[in-house]
Design a protein around this motif. Structure first.
Motif, PDB file in Angstrom:
ATOM      1  N   ARG A 135     -15.608  -3.020  -3.858  1.00  0.00           N
ATOM      2  CA  ARG A 135     -15.505  -2.343  -5.157  1.00  0.00           C
ATOM      3  C   ARG A 135     -16.877  -2.107  -5.795  1.00  0.00           C
ATOM      4  O   ARG A 135     -16.939  -1.717  -6.968  1.00  0.00           O
ATOM      5  N   LEU A 164     -13.876   8.313 -10.281  1.00  0.00           N
ATOM      6  CA  LEU A 164     -14.845   8.633  -9.226  1.00  0.00           C
ATOM      7  C   LEU A 164     -15.478   7.347  -8.728  1.00  0.00           C
ATOM      8  O   LEU A 164     -16.632   7.330  -8.327  1.00  0.00           O
ATOM      9  N   CYS A 173       2.535   4.011  -8.087  1.00  0.00           N
ATOM     10  CA  CYS A 173       2.676   5.432  -8.410  1.00  0.00           C
ATOM     11  C   CYS A 173       2.039   6.381  -7.407  1.00  0.00           C
ATOM     12  O   CYS A 173       2.725   7.225  -6.844  1.00  0.00           O
ATOM     13  N   PHE A 174       0.729   6.277  -7.215  1.00  0.00           N
ATOM     14  CA  PHE A 174       0.048   7.280  -6.391  1.00  0.00           C
ATOM     15  C   PHE A 174       0.661   7.419  -4.993  1.00  0.00           C
ATOM     16  O   PHE A 174       0.967   8.537  -4.568  1.00  0.00           O
ATOM     17  N   ARG A 211      -1.034   3.331 -17.266  1.00  0.00           N
ATOM     18  CA  ARG A 211      -1.685   2.602 -16.184  1.00  0.00           C
ATOM     19  C   ARG A 211      -1.312   1.137 -16.302  1.00  0.00           C
ATOM     20  O   ARG A 211      -1.361   0.576 -17.407  1.00  0.00           O
ATOM     21  N   GLU A 212      -0.976   0.525 -15.196  1.00  0.00           N
ATOM     22  CA  GLU A 212      -0.690  -0.898 -15.219  1.00  0.00           C
ATOM     23  C   GLU A 212      -1.946  -1.627 -15.700  1.00  0.00           C
ATOM     24  O   GLU A 212      -3.056  -1.246 -15.350  1.00  0.00           O
ATOM     25  N   LEU A 224      -5.354  12.965  -9.398  1.00  0.00           N
ATOM     26  CA  LEU A 224      -6.150  11.738  -9.502  1.00  0.00           C
ATOM     27  C   LEU A 224      -6.323  11.085  -8.132  1.00  0.00           C
ATOM     28  O   LEU A 224      -7.413  10.614  -7.790  1.00  0.00           O
TER      29      LEU A 224
END
Ligand code: UDX
Length: 438
Positions: free
Chosen positions: A417, A253, A263-264, A154-155, A214
């Motif tokens: 967020r 979640l 990536c995603f 993960r970055e 994910l």
């Protein structure tokens, strides 16, 4: 053990530096001369916590070096990693493998000693077979094997992820390759990090399946958040309530403005393409990709609605301050960041946008020339008609709410967020909107 890392971008550089830190002798190779010169001078091409120090320590220790000369750098390497980019191909979303195949060709032409060639780049199923074919057809008589070893970094947490992985996946078709790879990861073997040996094709698919799963988890909770807003439930409680079930798990979640990053978005699209090529639909992932895309602009509308609900008027001519631009904290990466679509939606509605991001502004500025970049969060919110928290940098979590309320022109705070406590924000005088909370 001697390791050559071809491609000194994010994955190559982190992996190369960590392998050197394990005690291996590593050369990181790149075609970009300026990048290699800067690396030799200790300058990092990306922002990643701890990377600069790790590189410096290992260069000083004589275990890590940089080169543009692939043939001599791979000469006595027992493992040659391919860690070049596989961006989405324009038009069809398929991973562009031209860089991977170009490296395979170059390696084939310079191979003098037995070596295991390892694809670390994220590559669709069957790429390992093609790399093997390219090397075989070059006519080399040197012993080689092609292995898949995807990265799950993960970055922002890449070094810890590399050194303390949940698992290491190695897709190899022969025993010698498995032995060499065991030696490469021996320091982690001793730490009991689970190493999963699979076939090459399974390993290639594991990477895509993991990222698609994910992405699905995030998109699922994002839609639950929308539903929570409608039915008067709290997504934080729903998340916790389902996450405590071990079969579901509490990670990934966290509802937010949509997933982004390097990536995603790219990997889900590439998986759709593979599924199409093999005529085996992955409808859930199709829905995830569409839902995530739609959500980005919906976040812009959410800000506009918050202005209206607070009685702060229409967005035209209003000053909107964005806190955070990168796709997540602790990175300067702007690839597929939700902020890009949010900014566009706000500009389209006639608003003036001001933004501050601790690391992302240099890369963001050319992508959003109409946005004024502030020197800090307090400067950004001064005179703002709405403040929007887009990326959950630590620096914003602890922001002085009373002070930003005084600096802002109108008391509108949109928290994409869910980092703030609704009671505290309201007692500071804000009209507060968050994600999936009443
Ligand atoms: C991801 C994978 O985690 C990693 O294993 C893979 O190798 C590369 O892709 P990364 O892109 O660095 O890593 O970011 P990650 O921390 O996974 O977050 C991806 C996106 O999902 C971000 O936009 C983040 O904000 C979002 N996210 C993540 C959520 O919205 N909610 C969550 O609960 C988790």
């Amino acid at each position: 053990m001697k390791i050559a890392m071809v491609g000194s971008g994010y994955v190559g550089l982190v992996s190369g530096a960590c392998f050197a830190d394990f005690g291996h002798d590593v050369v990181c190779i790149d075609k970009d001369e300026t990048k290699i010169e800067r690396l030799r001078a200790g300058m990092m091409p990306i922002f990643e916590p701890g990377l600069g120090e790790l590189v410096a320590q290992n260069v000083r220790g004589g275990r890590l070096s940089f080169s543009t000369d692939l043939p001599s750098a791979i000469e006595d390497a027992q493992a040659i990693f391919i860690a070049v980019g596989t961006p989405s191909r324009r038009g069809d979303g398929h991973a562009d493998l031209s860089y991977v195949y170009a490296v395979a060709q170059e390696v084939a032409e310079s191979l003098k000693n037995p070596a295991v060639i390892v694809t670390k780049s994220t590559v669709p199923v069957g790429t390992g077979d093609e790399v093997e074919r390219i090397i075989r057809e070059s006519g080399t008589s040197t012993k080689f094997a092609v292995v898949s070893n995807p990265e799950f970094l993960r970055e922002g947490a890449a070094i810890t992820d590399f050194k303390r992985p949940d698992r290491i996946v190695i897709g190899a078709e022969d025993e010698w390759a498995r032995t060499v790879m065991t030696e490469v990861y021996r320091p982690l073997f001793l730490n009991r990090a689970p190493i999963l040996f699979t076939s090459r094709r399974s390993s290639e698919l594991i990477k895509y399946a993991a990222n698609a799963f994910l992405a699905t988890k995030i998109t699922f909770i994002n839609e639950m958040a929308d539903l929570c807003e409608k039915v008067g439930a709290d997504v934080q409680d729903v998340s916790r309530g389902i996450g405590l079930d071990n079969r579901i798990g509490s990670k990934f979640l966290h509802a937010g403005p949509s997933y982004g990053g390097s990536c995603f978005p790219k990997d889900t699209l590439a998986l759709l393409k593979t599924a199409e090529d093999f005529n085996s639909p992955v409808r859930i992932v199709e829905a995830v990709v569409k839902t995530n895309d739609t959500r980005k602009r919906a976040m812009g509308r959410k800000v506009i609605e918050a202005l209206a609900e607070a009685g702060a008027g229409e967005p035209r001519g209003k000053k909107i301050a964005l806190l955070g631009l990168t796709f997540k904290p602790n990175t300067d990466d702007m690839r597929d960041a939700p902020s890009i679509a949010i900014v566009q939606a706000l500009l389209d509605a006639g608003a003036d946008v001001v933004a501050y991001d601790p690391e992302g502004m240099e890369l963001a500025a050319p992508m959003m020339p109409e946005v004024t970049m502030a020197r800090n969060a307090y400067e950004a919110v001064t005179g703002a008609d709405a403040i929007v928290l887009v990326t959950e940098w630590d620096a914003f979590r602890g922001i002085d709410l009373q002070r930003i309320r005084q600096l802002a022109a109108q008391p509108v705070l949109v928290d994409l967020r869910n980092v703030y406590n609704p009671d505290e924000v309201r007692s500071a005088g804000f009209h507060y909107t968050s994600i999936g909370r009443p």
